[in-house]
Design an enzyme around this catalytic site. Structure first.
Site, PDB file in Angstrom:
ATOM      1  N   ARG A  77     -45.790 -89.835 -35.063  1.00 48.34           N
ATOM      2  CA  ARG A  77     -46.817 -90.007 -34.017  1.00 48.34           C
ATOM      3  C   ARG A  77     -46.287 -90.331 -32.626  1.00 48.34           C
ATOM      4  NH1 ARG A  77     -48.867 -91.977 -38.554  1.00 48.34           N
ATOM      5  NH2 ARG A  77     -50.934 -91.279 -39.225  1.00 48.34           N
ATOM      6  N   ASP A  78     -44.999 -90.580 -32.493  1.00 48.12           N
ATOM      7  CA  ASP A  78     -44.487 -90.949 -31.164  1.00 48.12           C
ATOM      8  C   ASP A  78     -43.069 -90.407 -30.961  1.00 48.12           C
ATOM      9  OD1 ASP A  78     -44.705 -92.109 -28.657  1.00 48.12           O
ATOM     10  OD2 ASP A  78     -43.964 -94.062 -29.310  1.00 48.12           O
TER      11      ASP A  78
END
Length: 201
Positions: A77-78
């Protein structure tokens, strides 16, 4: 805590190992492997941009880390160059797996800090939708773009304007910025950065 414990079960040469998770006086902490090296962001700033050979080598290691995580139902997610560490021997170590979601769920988003990683954000993340495996691959494509061109796919005056560009604008073709980038590599970037998750890898 649950996210960190899930991540501690990942064991892969391209993922920073998590050794322990604990709590002291109400503060959670994570004990992780120490990496002697630099972040990919520092490397890009230092060199301006990387050779296609180097960029492809690093991207394949990043994808190997992602494949292992995705097989274990963990989405990063990042993904961004700041979370990708390069050891002194040139080995990729991806950090902060799954912690991004835990932080997002437990902390209030402050105005202006909406998304620190907005330059690598997938369109579905920008819309606030539930993200899957292909969101990480979009971010990896954005990182490859930066490695090869020395710039992020989209610039803007605010996080919101950059997020809108991820949703609406086409990228400047990498070979327009540097004709020495091999055409097949450009095609990989086009596919990874497709606005439609179903049309990515």
């Amino acid at each position: 805590k649950q996210e960190a414990q899930a991540v501690s079960r990942l064991s892969h040469p391209n993922i920073v190992s998590v050794y322990d998770v604990g709590q002291e006086d109400g503060t959670y902490y994570i004990v992780m492997e120490y990496i002697d090296g630099q972040t990919l962001k520092e490397m890009i700033k230092e060199k301006g941009k990387l050779s296609p050979e180097k960029a492809i080598d690093l991207t394949s290691q990043i994808c190997s880390a992602l494949e292992h995580a995705h097989e274990n139902n963990i989405i990063h997610r990042d993904i961004k160059p700041h979370n990708i560490l390069i050891t002194s021997r040139g080995k990729v170590k991806v950090a902060d797996f799954g912690i991004a979601r835990a932080a997002a769920e437990t902390t209030v988003t402050h105005p202006g800090k909406i998304m620190g990683s907005v330059h690598y954000l997938s369109p579905e993340q920008a819309r606030g939708e539930v993200v899957g495996i292909s969101s990480d691959l979009y971010s990896a494509g954005a990182v490859l773009y930066e490695m090869l061109t020395g710039r992020v796919p989209f610039e803007g005056e605010s996080p919101i304007s950059v997020a809108l560009k991820h949703l609406q604008d086409p990228i400047i073709p990498p070979r327009e910025l540097d004709p020495t980038i091999p055409e097949p590599v450009e095609q990989v970037i086009f596919r990874a950065l497709n606005k439609d998750p179903k049309k990515r890898f």
